[in-house]
Scaffold this active site. Structure first.
Site, PDB file in Angstrom:
ATOM      1  N   CYS A 109       0.828  -1.210   0.000  1.00 53.06           N
ATOM      2  CA  CYS A 109       0.000   0.000   0.000  1.00 53.06           C
ATOM      3  C   CYS A 109       0.859   1.254   0.000  1.00 53.06           C
ATOM      4  CB  CYS A 109      -0.925  -0.003   1.203  1.00 53.06           C
ATOM      5  SG  CYS A 109      -1.688  -1.594   1.459  1.00 53.06           S
TER       6      CYS A 109
ATOM      7  N   HIS B  59      -9.103   3.839  -1.231  1.00 52.10           N
ATOM      8  CA  HIS B  59      -7.733   3.361  -1.110  1.00 52.10           C
ATOM      9  C   HIS B  59      -7.365   2.414  -2.254  1.00 52.10           C
ATOM     10  CE1 HIS B  59      -3.989   2.154   0.532  1.00 52.10           C
ATOM     11  NE2 HIS B  59      -4.394   1.207   1.350  1.00 52.10           N
TER      12      HIS B  59
END
Lengths: 383, 134, 343
Positions: free
Chosen positions: A83, A332
Site C-alpha cells: 500500500c 484506497h
C-alpha cells in the site's frame, strides 16, 4: 534537498465499473501533464506505484503498459511496496532527479481493485502481510489492524469512540473533496453500529476497495519556474522497513518504520514536527491514523485518541490530518494512495483546496504505509 | 488462504508448522519462531540451531475475523491472535474451542493440531497449529 | 513381554443431545434413548478430522510413554473417515508428533476395528524384532445420513496406543480374531454416508463376531469370564455391548468403566480403543482387561490385557478420558449441521 512538483492529476476515486487500469492511469497521467504545462516528450522517466495488478487483473508489466499508452519510449519502472507503492514511486522519482539523470519525471500510482469480488481482493491484499505466517492462518488486514487497535486500547486506554472519531472526521473532510469515494458525513454511532468486520473494527473503520489513479510531474527545482509560478517543493524524503509479520515487531502499537522514516525526513527538511501545518497520513483503518499521529510526533505515544477528542486534527485544528478525507473517505486504490496524498498537500500549499483549505498552509507531510507497517515512507513539502 | 494450490509451498513448512520448530542463535541467545534463515541481530556472526518450542503461551492481542479471505469463509467468525510463547517468540494463529470470556489479553493458551484450510474439494488439506484456552 | 507403554485419547468438545436430533425429525427421544442406551454424542469442530484427532491422541500417548518419538518404528492409523481417499493419515501423524523419517506407516480400514487391527500389526513387528516401539491409532469423525438411526450415535474421537517391550503399563497377553464376509454396514467409494442392514447388523454380524472372538481368545489363553476384572466391547450403541456380555455370561458391572458410548456416542474406529483407555485410567496393577472390537464386514479382534505396576506413575502424565468427556459444549442441530458440513 529540493525537488519541485509542477503538476498533479487524478481520476475520481471509487468503483469504476466501466474503466480499466489502463484508462485510469492514462486519465491521471494526462491530467498531471496538462496541469504541469509540459509536453509529454519532455518527460524523462516514469515511476508507477502498483501493488498487485497481477492478482487484481492478471496484468503485470504495468509501467511499460502506461508509457506505451502515452506514446513514450522512456524508462518506465513499476514500484511495489504494497500500500506504500505510490509513496515509494514518488521517492524513486525524486531520487532519479537528484541523481542528475532526469529533469522531469512522471511519478504516479494506479490500482484497479473492483474486478475481483471482496474475498478475492481481501486475499490479494494479504500478499502485503506474511503469506507463510499470517495469511496461512486466515488473517486479514482488518484483523491485523484490529489487533493493533485492541492492544492500543489495552496499553493506553484508547476508547472505541476515539477510534470512531477518525472515520467521522475523515468522512467530513471527504464530503468536501470532489474526488472522494464517499461524500457522506457519518456519526460516531453509525461507525460503532455498522457491520463488525474484525472486532473491534467495523465496516466504517475500514478504508474501502477502490479503483483510482494519481500522478505527479516532478521537476528539477532549478527548472520549476519555467513551467509554473507556484511550484511546491519536496524538501524531505524518508523511507524505512520493518518485519512483514506484525508479531515479529518490537511493538504492536508503534510502527517503528514510521518513526524512522519521519526522523530521516524531518532531518533532511531541516524542520521539526511543530513546523508541520498539515498532514496526510495512512488511515487504511481508523486506528492506523491514531498510531500514525503518535509515531510522527504530533502527540505523545498513547495520546492519539486525545488528539481527536481535542479536535486538534480537524480542518481548523492545530495540526489538520487527512484534509482530503484520507484513505478512509477518498478511498484506497492501494498503489495510487501515496501519490494522492502528495496531491492533496500540493493543492493545500498552492491554496487550491477549496472548502478543505487549511489557512496559511506552508509545510505539509505525507505518510504512506505498506502492509501492517513493514514499509513506511514520509515526505515533507513546502511552498 | 495460503497461495493457491502450491503443494511445495505448503510442504516445505510442514515441520516448523506442525511441531513448533524454531531456531536459536547460539551467538546472541535469541530464539526465533517462525524460524529464521539468518539471525537478524548477529547476521553473519550468528549461528542458528533448530529448537523445539513449548506448546504454551499467552494472548497478546486478538480479533475476530467476520469477513474472511478465500478458503476460510465457512469458518467465520473465527478469533485470531498474536501469541507470545512461554519460550519467548511470538506468532499469529487462530484461537479454537473458545468462549467469549477466553478472548482476553493475557489468557493462557496451548497449541493444538487442526485443519487450517483446504484447497477446494480436490486440493490438499493444509494442517497446522491453532491455540486453545487452558 | 509386549505391552502398552503409553496410551492417550482425544474427544472433540462439542456434544449434541439425542433430544436435539430427535426434535428435528419429530422422533420420540425417550424411546431412542432407551433403545440405544445413549444420551449424547461428540461432534468435531469444523477444523477437526481424523488426522487432527489422531495427532492429539498420539501426543497424549507419547507423553505417557515418555520415549523419544524417533524410536517409533511403525504407525498405523485405523479409520473409516481418513481425510484423504488416497494419501495416508499416518504420515501426517508421524510428522506432527516428530516420528521419523525412519519408520513404516499405513492407514488401515476395517469399519470400526481398523484401530485394533493396527495394534495387532504393531505387535507382530515388535515380536519379529523389526521395530522397538510402534504406534496404533483408531480415530474417526463418523459419518451418518441425516435422519438415519445412525445419526444419534455417529460421533468423533480416537485413541492411540504405543506398544513396546520396555516400560510396559499393561501387558498384552494374547489376541484372537474372528472374521467373515458379512456385509452388515458399508460405504461405497465416493458416497458420502454409509449404508447398513438394519437389524441384520445384530445377531449375524456384531454378536456372532464379538462372541466368537471373545470365546476364541479365552479358549486360546485358557482363561474364563471370571479371570477378567473389566471388559470392553465395541460400542455401536449402549445396548449391544451389554447384550454381548449377557450372552457370554459376563457381569455388566465389568463393562461400566469402558462404556463411554452413552456420553460420547460411537466413535467407530475409536470406540473400543477409547473404552479400553477409560478402563486403563482406573484399573489397578494386576487386574486383567478383556477387549473385543468389532468391525462391520465383518470381524472382531479380542485381546487379554494385564495391568502392571508401572501404570500408577505413568498414567497421570496425560489428560484422562473422563476429563475429555466432562469438557463439553452443547450445540444445536443447526450448529451441528454447520460443523459437519465444514471445510
Amino acid at each position: 534537498m529540493k525537488v519541485a512538483i509542477i503538476g498533479v492529476g487524478t481520476t475520481k476515486f471509487g468503483e469504476h465499473w466501466d474503466k480499466s487500469l489502463r484508462e485510469l492511469a492514462i486519465e491521471a497521467g494526462t491530467n498531471a501533464i496538462i496541469d504541469a504545462k509540459v509536453r509529454g516528450s519532455e518527460i524523462d522517466s516514469i515511476y508507477l506505484g502498483n501493488m498487485s495488478a497481477g492478482r487484481f487483473i492478471g496484468q503485470e508489466h504495468v509501467a511499460a503498459l502506461v508509457s506505451g499508452e502515452l506514446g513514450l519510449s522512456i524508462p518506465a519502472v513499476r514500484v511495489e511496496g504494497a500500500c506504500a507503492s505510490g509513496g515509494i514511486a514518488l521517492r524513486q522519482g525524486i531520487l532519479s532527479i537528484l541523481s542528475g539523470q532526469d529533469d522531469i519525471v512522471l511519478a504516479g500510482g494506479a490500482e484497479k481493485m473492483t474486478d475481483l469480488m471482496t474475498d478475492g481482493a481481501t486475499t490479494a491484499l494479504m500478499g502485503a502481510a506474511s503469506q507463510e505466517w499470517e495469511a496461512y492462518y486466515g488473517l486479514t488486514f482488518p484483523s491485523l489492524y484490529a489487533m493493533i487497535a485492541r492492544r492500543h486500547m489495552f496499553e493506553f486506554g484508547t476508547t472505541r469512540e476515539q477510534i470512531a472519531k477518525v472515520a467521522v472526521k475523515n468522512h467530513h473532510n471527504g464530503s468536501l473533496n470532489p474526488i472522494a469515494q464517499f461524500n457522506k458525513e457519518i456519526t460516531v454511532e453509525e461507525v460503532l453500529n455498522s457491520t463488525m468486520v474484525a472486532d473491534p473494527l467495523t465496516l466504517l473503520d475500514c478504508s474501502p476497495i477502490t479503483d483510482g489513479a494519481a500522478a505527479l510531474i516532478l521537476c528539477k527545482a532549478e527548472l520549476a519556474k519555467k513551467y509554473t509560478d507556484n511550484p511546491v517543493y519536496i524538501i524531505g524524503s524518508g523511507q524505512a522497513s520493518d518485519t512483514l509479520a506484525l508479531h515479529d515487531r518490537r511493538s504492536l502499537t508503534t510502527l517503528d518504520a514510521t518513526v524512522k522514516a519521519a526522523q530521516v525526513a524531518y532531518k533532511q527538511a531541516g524542520i521539526n514536527v511543530d513546523d508541520i501545518d498539515l498532514a496526510e497520513v495512512h488511515d487504511c483503518f481508523t486506528i492506523a491514523e491514531i498510531v500514525a499521529t503518535e509515531d510522527l510526533g504530533f502527540c505523545k505515544k498513547g495520546e492519539g485518541g486525545k488528539l481527536l477528542d481535542e479536535g486538534a486534527t480537524e480542518l481548523t485544528g492545530r495540526i489538520p490530518v487527512n484534509t482530503s478525507g484520507g484513505l478512509k473517505a477518498v478511498g484506497h486504490p492501494v498503489g495510487a494512495t501515496g501519490v494522492k496524498q502528495a496531491i492533496e498537500i500540493v493543492l493545500q500549499l498552492r491554496g487550491e483546496a477549496d472548502k478543505r483549505q487549511v489557512k496559511d498552509a506552508k509545510i505539509g507531510l505525507t505518510h504512506n504505509v505498506g502492509g501492517s507497517g513493514a514499509t513506511a515512507v514520509v515526505h515533507i513539502f513546502s511552498r | 488462504m495460503g497461495y493457491e494450490s502450491s503443494v511445495p509451498l505448503f510442504w516445505r513448512l510442514i515441520k516448523p508448522r506442525y511441531q513448533l520448530i524454531g531456531n536459536k542463535c547460539t551467538t546472541c541467545g535469541n530464539t526465533f519462531y517462525p524460524p529464521k534463515f539468518l539471525c537478524p541481530i548477529c547476521r553473519k556472526e550468528g549461528k542458528l540451531e533448530e529448537i523445539k518450542l513449548g506448546k504454551t503461551g499467552k494472548i497478546l492481542t486478538f480479533s475476530i475475523v467476520r469477513s474472511a479471505p478465500t478458503g476460510f469463509e465457512k469458518e467465520t467468525p473465527y478469533p485470531v491472535a498474536i501469541i507470545e510463547l512461554d519460550d519467548g517468540p511470538r506468532l499469529t494463529s487462530q484461537i479454537v474451542d473458545w468462549k467469549e470470556e477466553d478472548l482476553q489479553i493475557g489468557r493462557k493458551v496451548e497449541a493444538c493440531f487442526r485443519r487450517i484450510y483446504t484447497d477446494g474439494k480436490e486440493g490438499i488439506i493444509n494442517y497446522g497449529l491453532k491455540f486453545r484456552p487452558i | 513381554m509386549i505391552g502398552i507403554i503409553g496410551y492417550g485419547g482425544y474427544i472433540p468438545r462439542f456434544r449434541i443431545k439425542v433430544e436435539e436430533i430427535a426434535s428435528v425429525w419429530s422422533a420420540d427421544a425417550k424411546s431412542i434413548k432407551s433403545g440405544l442406551n445413549i444420551e449424547e454424542k461428540s461432534v468435531p469442530s469444523i477444523d477437526e478430522d481424523t488426522a487432527t484427532i489422531a495427532v492429539e491422541a498420539a501426543l497424549n500417548a507419547l507423553k505417557m510413554a515418555g520415549i523419544n518419538p524417533k524410536e517409533i518404528g511403525a504407525i498405523y492409523v485405523g479409520s473409516e473417515s481418513h481425510p484423504y481417499a488416497v494419501k495416508p493419515t499416518s504420515t501426517i501423524v508421524g510428522e506432527a508428533i516428530g516420528v521419523g523419517p525412519e519408520y513404516t506407516a499405513a492407514d488401515t480400514e476395517f469399519a470400526c476395528k481398523a484401530g485394533t487391527a493396527g495394534i495387532q500389526m504393531v505387535m507382530g513387528l515388535i515380536q519379529g524384532g523389526y521395530i522397538k516401539f510402534g504406534l496404533a491409532i483408531g480415530a474417526d469423525t463418523s459419518q451418518s445420513k441425516p435422519g438415519d438411526a445412525l445419526e444419534y450415535t455417529a460421533a468423533a474421537g480416537g485413541a492411540a496406543y504405543i506398544l513396546g517391550k520396555n516400560g510396559v503399563i499393561a501387558e498384552i497377553e494374547g489376541t484372537f480374531s474372528f472374521s467373515s464376509d458379512t456385509p452388515d454396514f458399508w460405504r461405497r467409494e465416493g458416497i458420502e454416508y454409509p449404508s447398513h442392514g438394519g437389524r441384520f447388523t445384530g445377531i449375524p454380524a456384531y454378536f456372532k463376531h464379538v462372541v466368537s472372538a471373545t470365546q476364541g481368545l479365552m479358549s486360546k489363553l485358557s482363561l474364563k469370564e471370571s479371570d477378567f476384572d473389566y471388559v470392553v466391547f465395541h460400542m455401536p450403541n449402549g445396548k449391544f455391548p451389554l447384550n454381548a456380555a449377557k450372552i457370554l455370561g459376563i457381569d455388566a458391572e465389568k463393562l461400566k468403566p469402558g462404556l463411554v458410548v452413552q456420553r460420547i456416542g460411537n466413535t467407530y474406529s475409536g470406540s473400543s480403543m477409547l473404552g479400553l483407555a477409560a478402563t486403563l485410567d482406573i484399573a489397578k496393577p494386576g487386574q486383567r482387561i478383556l477387549v473385543t472390537s468389532y468391525g462391520s464386514g465383518a470381524g472382531s479382534d479380542s485381546f487379554s490385557i494385564k495391568v502392571t505396576d508401572l501404570i500408577e506413575e505413568k498414567r497421570n502424565k496425560t489428560k484422562k478420558i473422563q476429563d475429555y468427556i466432562d469438557d463439553k459444549e452443547y450445540v444445536t442441530y443447526a450448529h451441528y449441521t454447520r460443523l459437519r458440513r465444514g471445510i
